[in-house]
Scaffold this motif. Structure first.
Motif, PDB file in Angstrom:
ATOM      1  N   MET A 101       3.112   6.747  28.079  1.00  0.00           N
ATOM      2  CA  MET A 101       1.727   7.173  28.321  1.00  0.00           C
ATOM      3  C   MET A 101       0.807   6.534  27.295  1.00  0.00           C
ATOM      4  SD  MET A 101       0.123  11.059  28.311  1.00  0.00           S
ATOM      5  CE  MET A 101       1.221  11.552  29.624  1.00  0.00           C
ATOM      6  N   GLN A 102      -0.328   6.027  27.767  1.00  0.00           N
ATOM      7  CA  GLN A 102      -1.281   5.398  26.882  1.00  0.00           C
ATOM      8  C   GLN A 102      -1.903   6.428  25.941  1.00  0.00           C
ATOM      9  OE1 GLN A 102      -4.327   3.297  28.945  1.00  0.00           O
ATOM     10  NE2 GLN A 102      -5.340   2.578  27.100  1.00  0.00           N
ATOM     11  N   GLU A 103      -2.027   6.063  24.681  1.00  0.00           N
ATOM     12  CA  GLU A 103      -2.598   6.993  23.698  1.00  0.00           C
ATOM     13  C   GLU A 103      -4.069   7.230  24.000  1.00  0.00           C
ATOM     14  OE1 GLU A 103      -3.092   7.430  18.838  1.00  0.00           O
ATOM     15  OE2 GLU A 103      -2.013   5.731  19.722  1.00  0.00           O
ATOM     16  N   ALA A 104      -4.472   8.503  23.885  1.00  0.00           N
ATOM     17  CA  ALA A 104      -5.854   8.869  24.179  1.00  0.00           C
ATOM     18  C   ALA A 104      -6.786   8.224  23.162  1.00  0.00           C
ATOM     19  CB  ALA A 104      -6.003  10.386  24.152  1.00  0.00           C
ATOM     20  N   GLN A 105      -7.931   7.763  23.647  1.00  0.00           N
ATOM     21  CA  GLN A 105      -8.909   7.123  22.777  1.00  0.00           C
ATOM     22  C   GLN A 105      -9.620   8.156  21.920  1.00  0.00           C
ATOM     23  OE1 GLN A 105     -11.802   4.713  24.832  1.00  0.00           O
ATOM     24  NE2 GLN A 105     -13.013   4.326  22.991  1.00  0.00           N
TER      25      GLN A 105
ATOM     26  N   ALA B 285      -9.332  17.924  21.613  1.00  0.00           N
ATOM     27  CA  ALA B 285      -8.680  17.165  22.675  1.00  0.00           C
ATOM     28  C   ALA B 285      -9.381  17.453  23.990  1.00  0.00           C
ATOM     29  CB  ALA B 285      -7.207  17.538  22.761  1.00  0.00           C
ATOM     30  N   VAL B 286      -9.691  16.397  24.729  1.00  0.00           N
ATOM     31  CA  VAL B 286     -10.359  16.522  26.023  1.00  0.00           C
ATOM     32  C   VAL B 286      -9.324  16.283  27.113  1.00  0.00           C
ATOM     33  CG1 VAL B 286     -12.221  15.668  27.488  1.00  0.00           C
ATOM     34  CG2 VAL B 286     -12.492  15.671  24.997  1.00  0.00           C
ATOM     35  N   HIS B 287      -9.175  17.266  28.013  1.00  0.00           N
ATOM     36  CA  HIS B 287      -8.127  17.220  29.026  1.00  0.00           C
ATOM     37  C   HIS B 287      -8.676  16.802  30.385  1.00  0.00           C
ATOM     38  CE1 HIS B 287      -4.954  19.271  26.589  1.00  0.00           C
ATOM     39  NE2 HIS B 287      -6.020  19.726  25.957  1.00  0.00           N
ATOM     40  N   ASP B 288      -7.828  16.175  31.173  1.00  0.00           N
ATOM     41  CA  ASP B 288      -8.156  15.798  32.539  1.00  0.00           C
ATOM     42  C   ASP B 288      -7.991  17.027  33.424  1.00  0.00           C
ATOM     43  OD1 ASP B 288      -8.347  14.829  35.098  1.00  0.00           O
ATOM     44  OD2 ASP B 288      -6.912  13.192  34.837  1.00  0.00           O
TER      45      ASP B 288
ATOM     46  N   THR C 209      -2.702  16.046  30.752  1.00  0.00           N
ATOM     47  CA  THR C 209      -3.127  14.722  30.289  1.00  0.00           C
ATOM     48  C   THR C 209      -4.347  14.843  29.381  1.00  0.00           C
ATOM     49  OG1 THR C 209      -2.326  13.701  32.326  1.00  0.00           O
ATOM     50  CG2 THR C 209      -3.918  12.446  31.016  1.00  0.00           C
ATOM     51  N   ILE C 210      -4.241  14.283  28.191  1.00  0.00           N
ATOM     52  CA  ILE C 210      -5.373  14.219  27.263  1.00  0.00           C
ATOM     53  C   ILE C 210      -6.048  12.867  27.456  1.00  0.00           C
ATOM     54  CG2 ILE C 210      -6.103  14.194  24.845  1.00  0.00           C
ATOM     55  CD1 ILE C 210      -3.719  16.013  24.222  1.00  0.00           C
TER      56      ILE C 210
ATOM     57  N   GLU D  33     -15.949  20.843  26.472  1.00  0.00           N
ATOM     58  CA  GLU D  33     -15.056  20.419  27.549  1.00  0.00           C
ATOM     59  C   GLU D  33     -15.308  18.976  27.967  1.00  0.00           C
ATOM     60  OE1 GLU D  33     -15.840  24.873  28.244  1.00  0.00           O
ATOM     61  OE2 GLU D  33     -16.945  23.101  27.577  1.00  0.00           O
ATOM     62  N   THR D  34     -16.564  18.507  27.834  1.00  0.00           N
ATOM     63  CA  THR D  34     -16.927  17.182  28.356  1.00  0.00           C
ATOM     64  C   THR D  34     -17.838  16.430  27.373  1.00  0.00           C
ATOM     65  OG1 THR D  34     -18.789  18.189  29.534  1.00  0.00           O
ATOM     66  CG2 THR D  34     -16.735  17.893  30.781  1.00  0.00           C
ATOM     67  N   PRO D  35     -17.362  16.121  26.186  1.00  0.00           N
ATOM     68  CA  PRO D  35     -18.237  15.478  25.198  1.00  0.00           C
ATOM     69  C   PRO D  35     -18.241  13.960  25.234  1.00  0.00           C
ATOM     70  CG  PRO D  35     -16.162  16.067  24.179  1.00  0.00           C
ATOM     71  CD  PRO D  35     -16.060  16.501  25.617  1.00  0.00           C
TER      72      PRO D  35
END
Length: 487
Positions: A1-5, A26-29, A35-36, A182-184
């Motif tokens: 899994m690609q590391e979250a930016q 952490a911002v989740h999908d 998924t972060i 939640e959505t920054p």
């Protein structure tokens, strides 16, 4: 899994990473909550105070900048958003769950806000006033307030900041932007577009963090001149009380329980399609979404059948999937709240004619709620009165126009209302009598453009409107100047 930016924050013209590995959010999908999709800094109270110090200096710098230069920077920022639209829209889909089409539309609208107010830099400002004294000229000037705080929600995390930020910037204010936790991520893109356009240091700062940890620093700072808030009525009222008694201007755009009235002479195909779109687009997560339908008895059964069919035809899925017509809700907590509203409606005797549940199988890992139509309700039920903020529409039946108007106005909220009719007389009568800040005829309760004044009545808002030229009234103060030019 690609590391979250990892996304940085903007402070005094500098982009800074989180101060430590622990100080992040952490911002989740929401389409797959495991998924972060990214991380953002979680600022401390001391770091927010640093934003205010930078904004105080930035406000002086920006006020001294000509209107034309302000407009040029904002127009360039709009171009920057459009140039990076695909990446920004992808991040919006990932953190919010919107469909790709909805996200692309939001990026375009955010750029439109910047362009619209940038263009106003060339309009006349201030007025000359007559004076009875000889050789005396009097003028009324509009000046910026100073440092303003913008508190924005998770449902339109790019559009709403742009709606507030653009008139505030044109007016000459410095801004501290507090996006929803939640959505920054897309707020970082908005700040980057402005920073790359040449916005001076300190004029914009990002207060990214958990509100419980930075609330006092954000709202109690003596340098704060105004707060513009969009969110729930409960939080908005709490904020109004917190700031009461201080010389701090407050604008609140809060909840809605918007009604669409369908009269017996309406085009039912048009009404059903329009209401379905207004109820289920963005998974119903819009303050202007239609959540109540008032149907005249002769057409109620047919209209209900059409809305049920529209609900069942929706294709749920991740927003990035081109086949998806409705994405997830923003979080597990919100999914649970929406399902709770539906469950209470069922317990109180309502009928769930469509939806009302969360899908299982491949979508179980996301925050999905099936589009829901609730019938057999009474106006005493919670589902008629409480804001659900999800893909849920409740239908009640009335006998005539008078009952329809009374039902539409039977709410503590007053944000948006619509009527579907082929009668010009009924259209004008409804527009006159509807207790809502926005009224539509044969159109959805949602979908207002950047130059249309926007805001609600009652528990939906405050006296200050957003959008259009009205928005500048909130972000400016009036100074009257009299000059005697001779003896």
């Amino acid at each position: 899994m690609q590391e979250a930016q990892a996304f940085p924050r903007l402070v005094d013209g500098e982009w800074r990473a989180a101060s430590s590995d622990a100080a992040t959010i952490a911002v989740h999908d929401p389409a797959e909550v495991a998924t972060i999709v990214g991380t953002v800094p979680s600022m401390t109270a001391a770091e927010v105070s640093e934003l205010y110090a930078a904004a105080e200096a930035g406000a002086r710098r920006w006020r001294a900048t000509s209107l034309l230069t302000r407009g040029e920077i904002m127009a360039t920022a709009a171009d920057n958003l459009r140039a990076d639209a695909s990446r920004i829209a992808a991040d919006l889909v990932a953190e919010n769950g919107k469909t790709a089409a909805e996200a692309a539309g939001e990026v375009g609208k955010a750029a439109d806000f910047l362009d619209y107010y940038a263009g106003m830099a060339r309009l006349p400002y201030g007025t000359l006033l007559a004076d009875a004294r000889p050789k005396t000229t009097v003028e009324a000037r509009r000046e910026p307030l100073g440092v303003v705080c913008l508190v924005t929600p998770w449902n339109d995390p790019l559009l709403t900041p742009a709606r507030k930020l653009a008139p505030a910037l044109l007016a000459g204010n410095a801004i501290i932007l507090k996006p929803a936790s939640e959505t920054p991520i897309v707020s970082v893109h908005l700040a980057r577009a402005l920073d790359d356009a040449g916005l001076p240091a300190g004029v914009l700062g990002l207060a990214i963090g958990r509100i419980g940890e930075i609330e006092e620093a954000l709202f109690d700072d003596e340098r704060l001149a105004a707060v513009s808030f969009t969110g729930s009525t409960a939080v908005g009222r709490t904020l109004q009380r917190r700031l009461a008694g201080r010389n701090v201007r407050v604008q609140t755009e809060m909840g809605g329980k918007n009604a669409s009235v369908v009269l017996a002479d309406a085009d039912l195909d048009l009404a059903a399609a329009t209401i379905a779109a207004a109820s289920f687009a963005q998974a119903g997560q819009r303050c202007t979404a239609t959540s109540r339908v008032v149907a005249e008895a002769p057409i109620a059964e047919e209209l209900t059948a059409k809305l049920v069919a529209a609900a069942k035809a929706a294709r749920l899925g991740p927003g990035a999937d081109p086949a998806t017509t409705m994405g997830p809700l923003v979080s597990r907590r919100h999914q649970s709240e929406v399902l709770g509203h539906v469950g209470r409606a069922r317990e109180q005797g309502a009928t769930i004619a469509a939806g009302g549940d969360a899908p299982d199988g491949p979508l179980a890992g996301g925050c999905f709620v099936a589009p829901t139509v609730v019938t057999e309700i009474t106006t005493e039920m919670d589902i008629w009165r409480e804001e659900v903020f999800g893909p849920v529409v409740a239908i009640t039946v009335v006998d005539d126009f008078e009952e329809a108007v009374a039902a539409a106005n039977d709410s503590a909220y007053g944000l948006s209302a619509a009527v579907f009719t082929s009668s010009l007389e009924s259209a004008h009568a409804f527009a006159d009598r509807a207790e809502a800040g926005q009224v539509s005829v044969n159109l959805p309760t949602s979908g207002w453009d950047v130059h249309h004044p926007f805001g609600g009545f009652g528990d939906s808002g405050s006296p200050f409107k957003e959008q259009g030229t009205e928005a500048l009234n909130f972000y400016t103060r009036v100074k009257t100047v009299a000059i005697r030019t001779g003896a």
